[in-house]
Design a protein around this motif. Sequence first.
Motif, PDB file in Angstrom:
ATOM      1  N   GLY B 479     135.595  43.588  49.777  1.00 20.29           N
ATOM      2  CA  GLY B 479     134.669  42.902  50.676  1.00 20.29           C
ATOM      3  C   GLY B 479     135.238  41.679  51.362  1.00 20.29           C
ATOM      4  N   LYS B 480     136.531  41.446  51.170  1.00 24.49           N
ATOM      5  CA  LYS B 480     137.080  40.201  51.717  1.00 24.49           C
ATOM      6  C   LYS B 480     137.686  40.356  53.107  1.00 24.49           C
ATOM      7  CE  LYS B 480     138.173  38.749  47.057  1.00 24.49           C
ATOM      8  NZ  LYS B 480     139.291  38.561  46.136  1.00 24.49           N
ATOM      9  N   GLY B 481     137.772  41.579  53.588  1.00 27.03           N
ATOM     10  CA  GLY B 481     138.328  41.763  54.928  1.00 27.03           C
ATOM     11  C   GLY B 481     137.373  41.250  55.985  1.00 27.03           C
ATOM     12  N   ASN B 482     137.888  40.562  56.971  1.00 26.17           N
ATOM     13  CA  ASN B 482     137.025  40.110  58.071  1.00 26.17           C
ATOM     14  C   ASN B 482     136.601  41.338  58.867  1.00 26.17           C
ATOM     15  OD1 ASN B 482     136.812  39.546  61.073  1.00 26.17           O
ATOM     16  ND2 ASN B 482     136.601  37.494  60.207  1.00 26.17           N
ATOM     17  N   PRO B 483     135.296  41.586  58.990  1.00 26.74           N
ATOM     18  CA  PRO B 483     134.824  42.833  59.614  1.00 26.74           C
ATOM     19  C   PRO B 483     135.395  43.066  61.015  1.00 26.74           C
ATOM     20  CG  PRO B 483     132.989  41.650  58.628  1.00 26.74           C
ATOM     21  CD  PRO B 483     134.174  40.758  58.526  1.00 26.74           C
ATOM     22  N   GLN B 484     135.455  42.014  61.845  1.00 29.59           N
ATOM     23  CA  GLN B 484     136.003  42.213  63.200  1.00 29.59           C
ATOM     24  C   GLN B 484     137.465  42.625  63.144  1.00 29.59           C
ATOM     25  OE1 GLN B 484     134.255  39.133  62.739  1.00 29.59           O
ATOM     26  NE2 GLN B 484     132.371  39.830  63.715  1.00 29.59           N
ATOM     27  N   ALA B 485     138.228  41.954  62.262  1.00 32.47           N
ATOM     28  CA  ALA B 485     139.654  42.265  62.156  1.00 32.47           C
ATOM     29  C   ALA B 485     139.854  43.696  61.651  1.00 32.47           C
ATOM     30  CB  ALA B 485     140.341  41.269  61.218  1.00 32.47           C
ATOM     31  N   VAL B 486     139.040  44.097  60.681  1.00 36.19           N
ATOM     32  CA  VAL B 486     139.149  45.450  60.136  1.00 36.19           C
ATOM     33  C   VAL B 486     138.860  46.474  61.245  1.00 36.19           C
ATOM     34  CG1 VAL B 486     138.069  47.121  58.558  1.00 36.19           C
ATOM     35  CG2 VAL B 486     138.604  44.807  57.759  1.00 36.19           C
ATOM     36  N   ASN B 487     137.809  46.215  62.023  1.00 38.80           N
ATOM     37  CA  ASN B 487     137.469  47.111  63.139  1.00 38.80           C
ATOM     38  C   ASN B 487     138.628  47.246  64.114  1.00 38.80           C
ATOM     39  OD1 ASN B 487     134.940  47.768  62.283  1.00 38.80           O
ATOM     40  ND2 ASN B 487     133.863  46.341  63.627  1.00 38.80           N
ATOM     41  N   GLN B 488     139.215  46.100  64.448  1.00 35.59           N
ATOM     42  CA  GLN B 488     140.315  46.122  65.423  1.00 35.59           C
ATOM     43  C   GLN B 488     141.484  46.955  64.930  1.00 35.59           C
ATOM     44  OE1 GLN B 488     141.382  42.098  66.342  1.00 35.59           O
ATOM     45  NE2 GLN B 488     139.523  41.770  67.578  1.00 35.59           N
ATOM     46  N   VAL B 489     141.874  46.697  63.675  1.00 36.01           N
ATOM     47  CA  VAL B 489     143.026  47.405  63.121  1.00 36.01           C
ATOM     48  C   VAL B 489     142.744  48.906  63.067  1.00 36.01           C
ATOM     49  CG1 VAL B 489     144.448  47.714  61.052  1.00 36.01           C
ATOM     50  CG2 VAL B 489     143.854  45.413  61.829  1.00 36.01           C
ATOM     51  N   LEU B 490     141.544  49.267  62.609  1.00 33.66           N
ATOM     52  CA  LEU B 490     141.188  50.686  62.496  1.00 33.66           C
ATOM     53  C   LEU B 490     141.233  51.374  63.866  1.00 33.66           C
ATOM     54  CD1 LEU B 490     138.304  50.928  59.901  1.00 33.66           C
ATOM     55  CD2 LEU B 490     140.337  52.382  59.982  1.00 33.66           C
ATOM     56  N   LYS B 491     140.649  50.684  64.856  1.00 32.04           N
ATOM     57  CA  LYS B 491     140.626  51.278  66.203  1.00 32.04           C
ATOM     58  C   LYS B 491     142.043  51.539  66.693  1.00 32.04           C
ATOM     59  CE  LYS B 491     136.187  50.345  68.247  1.00 32.04           C
ATOM     60  NZ  LYS B 491     135.365  49.132  68.216  1.00 32.04           N
ATOM     61  N   ALA B 492     142.919  50.557  66.440  1.00 34.11           N
ATOM     62  CA  ALA B 492     144.291  50.685  66.893  1.00 34.11           C
ATOM     63  C   ALA B 492     144.975  51.871  66.199  1.00 34.11           C
ATOM     64  CB  ALA B 492     145.050  49.390  66.618  1.00 34.11           C
ATOM     65  N   LYS B 493     144.769  51.956  64.872  1.00 37.63           N
ATOM     66  CA  LYS B 493     145.472  52.983  64.094  1.00 37.63           C
ATOM     67  C   LYS B 493     144.938  54.389  64.389  1.00 37.63           C
ATOM     68  CE  LYS B 493     147.736  50.247  60.965  1.00 37.63           C
ATOM     69  NZ  LYS B 493     149.170  50.360  60.702  1.00 37.63           N
ATOM     70  N   LEU B 494     143.644  54.492  64.644  1.00 34.86           N
ATOM     71  CA  LEU B 494     143.071  55.823  64.875  1.00 34.86           C
ATOM     72  C   LEU B 494     143.262  56.252  66.330  1.00 34.86           C
ATOM     73  CD1 LEU B 494     139.820  55.392  62.785  1.00 34.86           C
ATOM     74  CD2 LEU B 494     141.621  57.047  62.333  1.00 34.86           C
ATOM     75  N   GLY B 495     143.730  55.295  67.114  1.00 37.69           N
ATOM     76  CA  GLY B 495     144.065  55.582  68.523  1.00 37.69           C
ATOM     77  C   GLY B 495     142.871  56.011  69.307  1.00 37.69           C
TER      78      GLY B 495
END
Lengths: 100, 495
Positions: B479-495
Motif C-alpha cells: 500500500g505504499k506505492g503512490n497511486p499516480q506513480a503506479v498508474n504512470q509506470v503501469l501505463k508505460a509498461k503495458l504500452g
Amino acid sequence: MSVDTATVAKIASLARIRVSDAEIEAMVPELNGILAWVEQLGEVDVTGVEPMTAVIPNTLRLRDDVVNADPLTGGDIRDKVLANAPAAEHGFFGVPKVIE
Amino acid sequence: MSEYRIQGATGEWEVVIGLEVHAQVTSNAKLFSGAATAFGAEPNAQVSLVDAAMPGMLPVPNRECIRQAVRTGMAIEAQINTWSRFDRKNYFYADLPQGYQISQLYHPLVGEGALEIQLDDKDPTSTKTIGIERIHVEQDAGKLMHDQHPTMSYVDLNRSGVALMEIVSRPDMRSPAEAGAYLAKLRQILRYVGSCDGNMDQGSMRADVNVSVRRPGEPFGTRTETKNVNSVRFVMAVVEQEARRQVALIEDGGTVVQETRLYDPDRNETRSMRSKEDAHDYRYFPDPDLLPLVLDEAFLAECRASLPELPDAKRRRYETALGLSAYNAAALTADVETARQFEALLASVATEAGKAEADVAKRVANWLLSERPGILNAKAIPADSPKNSLEANTAIVVATEAGTISGSKAKEIFERHLTGDIDLAAEIDSNKQTTDTGAIEAAVDAVLAANVDKVEQYKAGKEALFGFFVGQTMKAMQGKGNPQAVNQVLKAKLG
C-alpha cells in the motif's frame, strides 16, 4: 364598570374562595361601590401623560447568574422547603392525586 | 413543491399551523432565584424559598436569562423591546406553588421577527419565511408524578422557576414538513446562539402545536392546541393526525371546538385534555413585585457583539470562501457541534500543513463527513472517544494532504489508532508512500511477470484488467506505492 352576581361567583370560583349566595348578594353592591369610586380617576384628563409605573423613579435590578450566591434565595435546602408540607415522601411533596 | 392538501370526502382541505415553542434558557441559576437549574438532581434539591413561593420572598431577575432571550431575538432579526414588563398569569395547579406564573403578556421582551426554512434538502432555493410574533420570558412549573403512590401525586419543584423562552410563530405553516422544518431550524439557531441546549428528550424544548383546517382560500378555521410535543417527528405526526381528525369531524357535520389536546405517541392520535370553560381565564395583570425591565444600549451592544456566526451565513461562507459543495456545507453547519469540530480541525490542518484553509477544506470536509464516520461506525467507536482527538485527526489528514500516505492507508492507520495502542507518528512514517520510480518499476515488473496470461488479455483489449494490475502492485508494495506513480509506470509498461 359594574359586576353582577354571576361575575362575582365566577371570580370567587377562579380564586378558589368559597362564598355563599347570601354573601355574593351582599358583595355585589359593595364591589360596585369600590369600582365606581376608582372610576373617578377616569375623569382626569391624562392626554400626553406617560403612564407611571412606580412612585419613585427606579428601574428593575438584575441579579448575576450565580447559583446559591445568597443562601436566602438559593437551593439545597430541601428540608426547609418540605418542612411545612402536610405530606412529604422520598423528598417529594405529596398532594391528593391530580390526574386528568 | 406541490402544496400539501388533505383529501376529504367532499374535496381538498388546507392545513394552517402555528407553533408556540417553550425553550429552556441556558443559565446556571433560575429566572428569579439563585437555585440551580442542572438536569437530573435529587427531587426538590434545587428549590429556593422563592421557587417554593414562601410568603415574603421577592423575585429578582437573572441578567443572563434576559441576555440570552435578547440574543435569541437578535438571531431571528426581531425587534428588541427596551421596555418590557412581567405579568402574572393566574391559575391553580399542584405544580405551581405561587398560584400564578410570572410571564409577559402585554409587553414581551422580543417583538416581531422571522425565520427562513428550507423545504427540500437538495434545493437551496426552496425556502419559505415563517413569521415569529414574539418571544417572552417566563417561569417553568414543577413536575408531577402520578404513579409513585396509590392515593397521592408527588411534586418535584426543581424545574419550578427555571427560565423559559416562549417563541410564538405566526400561523404561517401549511404542512407537517413545514412545521417540522421550522422546529428543526429554531433548534439549530438556539444551539448556535447558546441560549438553549435543545435537548428535546430532557424537555429543554417543547412545542404547543396549533392546527386548523379550511377550504383553500377561505378564512381560518377554529384551531386546537396540542400541548407539550417533544420531538420534530411528533410535531409532524400531530399536524397530520389533528388535521385529518378535524376534516373528518367537519365533513360529518360537526364543528371543531377550540380546546387543548394531548398527543399519544403510542396510538398516534390526539385527544381532548380538558374542556373546563374557565381554563383560559388567567386574569393577567402586571406583577407588582417587579418593576418594568429597561435595557440600555450597552447591554444591547454586548448582546449583539456576542452573537456567533449563524448557520445560514456559515453555510454560505463554506460554499463561497471554502469552495465546499452545497451538500457538504449544509451537512457541516446542520449542528453547531459539527461546525465547531470542522473549524477546529480545518484550522489545525491548515496550520500544520502550511496551507490556506480554502486549500485543505475539501479534504477536511470529506474526512469528517464520509471517511471518519465510516471507520467510527464500522468499529462502533463513539465520536467522543479520547482517541478521536484533534491531534490524531490533524496528523492523519495532514499526512494525506502532503501525499505522505495514501487515502486508504490513512483510513487503515486511523482505524488501528482508534482500536489499539499504536504510535501514530511512527506508523505514518513507516507507511510513507513511495514515488521512487525504481521501486515501483521493480514491483510492476514482478506483477506483470507473474500474470502473463492477464497481460495478454489486456493487450487483446480487456482494459478493465488495468485496475487488477494496480491492485496487485499496491498489494506487493504494502500500500505504499503512490497511486499516480503506479498508474504512470503501469501505463508505460503495458504500452
